[in-house]
Scaffold this active site. Structure first.
Site, PDB file in Angstrom:
ATOM      1  N   GLU A   1     -11.519  -0.408  -8.977  1.00  0.00           N
ATOM      2  CA  GLU A   1     -12.595  -0.661  -7.996  1.00  0.00           C
ATOM      3  C   GLU A   1     -13.817   0.173  -8.334  1.00  0.00           C
ATOM      4  O   GLU A   1     -13.705   1.350  -8.673  1.00  0.00           O
ATOM      5  CB  GLU A   1     -12.096  -0.334  -6.581  1.00  0.00           C
ATOM      6  CG  GLU A   1     -13.179  -0.511  -5.511  1.00  0.00           C
ATOM      7  CD  GLU A   1     -12.605  -0.555  -4.090  1.00  0.00           C
ATOM      8  OE1 GLU A   1     -11.502  -1.096  -3.900  1.00  0.00           O
ATOM      9  OE2 GLU A   1     -13.281  -0.038  -3.184  1.00  0.00           O
TER      10      GLU A   1
ATOM     11  N   SER B   1       0.851  -1.201   0.000  1.00  0.00           N
ATOM     12  CA  SER B   1       0.000   0.000   0.000  1.00  0.00           C
ATOM     13  C   SER B   1       0.887   1.251   0.000  1.00  0.00           C
ATOM     14  O   SER B   1       2.104   1.163   0.226  1.00  0.00           O
ATOM     15  CB  SER B   1      -0.876   0.018   1.259  1.00  0.00           C
ATOM     16  OG  SER B   1      -0.054   0.200   2.405  1.00  0.00           O
TER      17      SER B   1
ATOM     18  N   ASP C   1      -1.412  -1.857  -3.920  1.00  0.00           N
ATOM     19  CA  ASP C   1      -2.756  -1.880  -3.338  1.00  0.00           C
ATOM     20  C   ASP C   1      -3.290  -0.442  -3.205  1.00  0.00           C
ATOM     21  O   ASP C   1      -2.602   0.433  -2.661  1.00  0.00           O
ATOM     22  CB  ASP C   1      -2.642  -2.539  -1.948  1.00  0.00           C
ATOM     23  CG  ASP C   1      -3.984  -2.907  -1.354  1.00  0.00           C
ATOM     24  OD1 ASP C   1      -4.939  -3.134  -2.117  1.00  0.00           O
ATOM     25  OD2 ASP C   1      -4.070  -2.982  -0.104  1.00  0.00           O
TER      26      ASP C   1
ATOM     27  N   HIS D   1     -11.934  -7.014  -1.498  1.00  0.00           N
ATOM     28  CA  HIS D   1     -11.158  -6.286  -0.478  1.00  0.00           C
ATOM     29  C   HIS D   1     -11.843  -6.505   0.872  1.00  0.00           C
ATOM     30  O   HIS D   1     -12.989  -6.924   0.933  1.00  0.00           O
ATOM     31  CB  HIS D   1     -11.132  -4.789  -0.810  1.00  0.00           C
ATOM     32  CG  HIS D   1     -10.147  -4.446  -1.880  1.00  0.00           C
ATOM     33  ND1 HIS D   1      -9.020  -3.711  -1.648  1.00  0.00           N
ATOM     34  CD2 HIS D   1     -10.113  -4.775  -3.191  1.00  0.00           C
ATOM     35  CE1 HIS D   1      -8.334  -3.589  -2.766  1.00  0.00           C
ATOM     36  NE2 HIS D   1      -8.986  -4.223  -3.727  1.00  0.00           N
ATOM     37  N   GLY D   2     -11.128  -6.171   1.929  1.00  0.00           N
ATOM     38  CA  GLY D   2     -11.721  -6.279   3.264  1.00  0.00           C
ATOM     39  C   GLY D   2     -12.153  -7.706   3.567  1.00  0.00           C
ATOM     40  O   GLY D   2     -13.214  -7.933   4.142  1.00  0.00           O
ATOM     41  N   ALA D   3     -11.314  -8.659   3.192  1.00  0.00           N
ATOM     42  CA  ALA D   3     -11.734 -10.076   3.260  1.00  0.00           C
ATOM     43  C   ALA D   3     -11.140 -10.833   4.447  1.00  0.00           C
ATOM     44  O   ALA D   3     -11.216 -12.057   4.495  1.00  0.00           O
ATOM     45  CB  ALA D   3     -11.368 -10.773   1.950  1.00  0.00           C
ATOM     46  N   SER D   4     -10.560 -10.116   5.400  1.00  0.00           N
ATOM     47  CA  SER D   4     -10.037 -10.811   6.581  1.00  0.00           C
ATOM     48  C   SER D   4     -11.177 -11.395   7.403  1.00  0.00           C
ATOM     49  O   SER D   4     -12.273 -10.825   7.476  1.00  0.00           O
ATOM     50  CB  SER D   4      -9.220  -9.848   7.457  1.00  0.00           C
ATOM     51  OG  SER D   4      -7.902  -9.729   6.967  1.00  0.00           O
TER      52      SER D   4
ATOM     53  N   GLY E   1     -10.436  -3.484   7.795  1.00  0.00           N
ATOM     54  CA  GLY E   1     -10.220  -3.389   9.237  1.00  0.00           C
ATOM     55  C   GLY E   1     -10.839  -4.520  10.040  1.00  0.00           C
ATOM     56  O   GLY E   1     -11.290  -5.531   9.478  1.00  0.00           O
TER      57      GLY E   1
HETATM   58  P1  13P Z   1      -8.692  -6.479   5.536  1.00  0.00           P
HETATM   59  O1  13P Z   1      -8.664  -5.241   6.365  1.00  0.00           O
HETATM   60  O2  13P Z   1      -9.987  -7.211   5.685  1.00  0.00           O
HETATM   61  O3  13P Z   1      -7.537  -7.382   5.793  1.00  0.00           O
HETATM   62  O4  13P Z   1      -8.621  -6.034   3.995  1.00  0.00           O
HETATM   63  C1  13P Z   1      -7.383  -5.747   3.397  1.00  0.00           C
HETATM   64  C2  13P Z   1      -7.537  -5.127   2.056  1.00  0.00           C
HETATM   65  O5  13P Z   1      -8.576  -5.093   1.448  1.00  0.00           O
HETATM   66  C3  13P Z   1      -6.317  -4.552   1.462  1.00  0.00           C
HETATM   67  O6  13P Z   1      -6.567  -3.929   0.248  1.00  0.00           O
HETATM   68  O1  G3H Z   2      -6.597  -1.500   2.316  1.00  0.00           O
HETATM   69  C1  G3H Z   2      -5.958  -1.282   3.324  1.00  0.00           C
HETATM   70  C2  G3H Z   2      -4.818  -2.149   3.679  1.00  0.00           C
HETATM   71  O2  G3H Z   2      -5.107  -2.842   4.864  1.00  0.00           O
HETATM   72  C3  G3H Z   2      -3.554  -1.344   3.786  1.00  0.00           C
HETATM   73  O3  G3H Z   2      -3.561  -0.593   4.949  1.00  0.00           O
HETATM   74  O4  G3H Z   2      -2.943   1.684   4.154  1.00  0.00           O
HETATM   75  O5  G3H Z   2      -2.640   1.008   6.562  1.00  0.00           O
HETATM   76  O6  G3H Z   2      -1.140   0.086   4.785  1.00  0.00           O
HETATM   77  P1  G3H Z   2      -2.512   0.630   5.120  1.00  0.00           P
HETATM   78 ZN    ZN Z   3      -8.424  -2.928   0.151  1.00  0.00          ZN
END
Ligand code: 13P
Ligand code: G3H
Ligand code: ZN
Length: 309
Positions: A134, A50, A82, A211-214, A181
């Protein structure tokens, strides 16, 4: 072995209904934990950087660390930017040797997003680099209760088709209820799978990105909290939903928060149990091991990407 684009990875994933993990990297231990897992699982791999990671670690360090990972493991790795916010950062990464960049125009109006994406696609394709864009804004379903609110927030299927056709983008990140997050849902986790299926039906050959797939794995949240952390109510996307998404065109699954939690949980535990130690290797080593274990679990049990290299 070497830097590869995501083209072949995605074609195979799309065809065989599994997903490639795209993991955010910020330092050596995170990179090592992830690549060890990919090597162990014989899985395709995307490492993503990122703007924040570039600022923290400096671009040259990250590039050389990923190069070192390739040398050390013999893996093929796609190196991806990213959330590139403008043409400039995408160009820098293409020029530096990234094999994939994301131009994130999602906060801009549709036509402006198309214009920005097209500009990056033209530059990147000329250099053999692939592009992710996106469409839609990441937000939980509870923030968009009715259909018109959801259409204003989430990816509109017809727009996705028009967007891909007009930009020539290689993959598309969609908004269907995930968010970045550790606090993704206020109540029960829900994703708009009907919307995902509609998008996939309209653009079946376009790899989709989540994205956001944790998952915000409860064991790591609990460990953080047990050893002095304060992250109450954290909740992510259940593993079953990620498996389901990969059956409907999602080829790339973005994971950052789970890496952060795994690493922090181990470091917290070590610090509490060994208050007299001050050798960083003593706590960064277990943190790296925790990342390896978590990523291997994800690759094999959630993404279904073991032995797909
Ligand atoms: P998480 O915050 O769910 O891990 O998502 C990460 C992400 O989408 C990075 O681009
Ligand atoms: O999409 C967000 C990722 O978790 C990257 O986060 O911008 O804090 O490095 P960051
Ligand atoms: Zn993301």
């Amino acid at each position: 072995m070497g830097f590869v684009t995501t083209k072949d990875m995605f074609a195979k994933a799309l065809n065989e209904d599994y997903a490639v993990g795209a993991f955010n990297v910020n330092n050596m231990e995170i990179i090592q934990g992830i690549v060890e897992a990919a090597q162990q699982e014989n899985a395709p791999l995307i490492l993503q950087v990122s703007a924040g990671a570039r600022k923290y670690a400096k671009p040259a360090y990250l590039l050389k660390l990923v190069e070192a990972a390739i040398l050390d493991t013999g893996l093929d790795i796609a190196l991806h930017l990213d959330h590139g916010e403008d043409f400039d950062i995408c160009k820098k990464c293409v020029d530096d040797g990234f094999t994939s960049v994301m131009i994130d125009g999602s906060k801009h109006p549709f036509e402006e997003n198309i214009r920005m994406t097209k500009e990056v696609v033209e530059y990147a394709h000329d250099k053999g680099v692939v592009v992710e864009a996106e469409l839609g804004k990441l937000a939980g379903i509870e923030d968009a209760v009715n259909v018109s609110a959801r259409d204003a927030t989430f990816t509109v299927p017809e727009e996705a088709a028009e967007f891909v056709e007009k930009t020539g983008v290689d993959s598309l990140a969609v908004a269907i209820g995930t968010s970045h997050g550790a606090y993704k849902f206020k109540g029960e986790p829900r994703l708009d799978f009907d919307r995902l299926k509609e998008i996939h039906a309209l653009i079946p050959d376009t790899p989709l990105v989540l994205h956001g797939a944790s998952t915000v794995l409860p064991e790591f949240v609990a460990k953080c909290n047990q050893y002095g952390g304060d992250i109450p109510g954290a909740q992510g996307v259940p593993e079953e939903m990620i498996r389901e998404a990969s059956k409907h065109g999602v080829c790339k699954v973005n994971i950052d928060t789970d890496l952060r939690l795994a690493m922090t949980a181990e470091i917290r535990k070590y610090m509490v149990e060994h208050p007299a130690d001050f050798d960083p290797r003593k706590y960064l080593g277990p943190a790296r091991d925790a990342i390896r274990g978590m990523v291997a679990h994800k690759i094999s049990n959630v993404l279904n990407a073991s032995n797909k290299r």
